[in-house]
Scaffold this active site. Structure first.
Site, short mmCIF file in Angstrom:
data_model
loop_
_atom_site.label_atom_id
_atom_site.label_comp_id
_atom_site.label_asym_id
_atom_site.label_seq_id
_atom_site.Cartn_x
_atom_site.Cartn_y
_atom_site.Cartn_z
CG ASN A 30 8.30 -1.88 0.86
OD1 ASN A 30 7.65 -1.92 1.91
ND2 ASN A 30 8.93 -0.79 0.45
CD GLU A 90 10.38 -7.14 6.75
OE1 GLU A 90 10.55 -8.25 7.32
OE2 GLU A 90 10.02 -6.12 7.35
N PRO A 149 0.78 -1.23 0.00
CG PRO A 149 -0.21 -1.17 2.10
CD PRO A 149 0.47 -2.10 1.14
CG ASN A 150 -0.36 4.29 1.23
OD1 ASN A 150 -1.32 4.80 0.66
ND2 ASN A 150 -0.46 3.74 2.43
CG ASP A 180 -0.44 -17.13 9.13
OD1 ASP A 180 0.56 -17.18 9.87
OD2 ASP A 180 -1.61 -17.15 9.57
NE ARG A 202 3.74 6.88 1.72
CZ ARG A 202 4.01 5.66 2.15
NH1 ARG A 202 4.55 4.77 1.32
NH2 ARG A 202 3.76 5.32 3.39
NE ARG A 256 6.23 5.09 9.85
CZ ARG A 256 5.20 5.11 9.01
NH1 ARG A 256 4.98 4.09 8.22
NH2 ARG A 256 4.41 6.15 8.94
CG HIS A 281 4.68 -1.61 10.61
ND1 HIS A 281 6.03 -1.82 10.70
CD2 HIS A 281 4.51 -0.65 9.65
CE1 HIS A 281 6.67 -0.98 9.87
NE2 HIS A 281 5.76 -0.27 9.22
CG HIS A 303 10.79 -2.00 5.17
ND1 HIS A 303 9.43 -1.98 4.96
CD2 HIS A 303 11.05 -3.12 5.87
CE1 HIS A 303 8.89 -3.06 5.51
NE2 HIS A 303 9.86 -3.77 6.08
CG LEU A 304 11.71 2.44 -0.52
CD1 LEU A 304 10.36 3.03 -0.84
CD2 LEU A 304 12.68 2.67 -1.66
CB SER A 305 12.21 4.59 5.53
OG SER A 305 11.18 3.74 5.99
C1 DQA Z 1 7.94 1.32 4.16
C2 DQA Z 1 7.91 1.61 5.66
C3 DQA Z 1 6.51 1.44 6.22
O1 DQA Z 1 6.50 1.73 7.61
C4 DQA Z 1 5.54 2.36 5.52
O2 DQA Z 1 4.23 2.15 6.00
C5 DQA Z 1 5.61 2.26 4.05
C6 DQA Z 1 6.93 2.16 3.41
C7 DQA Z 1 9.33 1.60 3.54
O3 DQA Z 1 9.56 1.17 2.43
O4 DQA Z 1 10.15 2.29 4.15
O5 DQA Z 1 4.61 2.35 3.36
O6 DQA Z 1 7.65 -0.06 3.96
#
Ligand code: DQA
Length: 156
Positions: free
Chosen positions: A83, A107, A21-22, A96, A29, A120, A89, A109-111
């Site tokens: 991602n 896994e 999502p997002n 599962d 963003r 987070r 979280h 994550h960008l951040s």
């Molecule tokens: C994220 C970190 C998550 O906490 C956040 O909700 C995202 C992006 C990252 O790539 O840093 O949507 O997964």
């Protein structure tokens, strides 16, 4: 996925990259946190960098869509990069689904999720993934691809 051979004659490493999502809003963003590249930019960069791989890029805002793709990729891919956005979280359903996958799941994550808001700092997915890469921006996806190529070639 076509199953085409690479120039060297070996089968391409099939990698499924799932974004949650997002992440369709990347580029606009919170650029100070997630960078200025769009997801299309990132995917194009990965494709160009790893010609020996066959990629499937999937993105969804829905938990069910992500789970369905994990089920599909467990049969069709040599490795999966995920991602899961904020689902990371709290989604035991995605956890599962990852548990049911036997190919390596990384896994990404960008951040750096451990240097951000309290909520987070916990991933319910990490324990069932092969490894976690976070805090390196879009480069994290390439690091994960490098790893998957190395294990796939070693195990072959
Ligand atoms: C994220 C970190 C998550 O906490 C956040 O909700 C995202 C992006 C990252 O790539 O840093 O949507 O997964």
């Amino acid at each position: 996925m076509s199953g085409a051979k690479t120039a060297a004659g070996s089968s391409p490493v099939k990698i499924c990259i799932i974004n949650g999502p997002n992440l369709n809003l990347l580029g606009t963003r919170e650029p100070e946190t997630y960078g200025t590249q769009t997801l299309a930019d990132i995917n194009a960069e990965i494709t160009g960098k790893f010609p020996a791989c066959e990629f499937e890029f999937f993105r969804s805002n829905c938990e069910g869509g992500i789970i369905d793709k994990l089920h599909e990729a467990r049969e069709s891919a040599d490795g999966i990069i995920i991602n899961a956005g904020a689902y990371t979280h709290y989604s035991y359903a995605i956890r599962d689904a990852i548990t049911a996958v036997s190919v390596p799941v990384i896994e990404v994550h960008l951040s750096n999720i451990y240097a951000r808001d309290e909520f987070r700092r916990k991933s319910v997915l990490s324990e069932v993934c092969k490894g976690v890469i976070c805090g390196f921006g879009a480069a994290g996806y390439s690091m994960a691809v490098d790893y998957l190529i190395s294990v796939t070639r070693t195990e072959a």
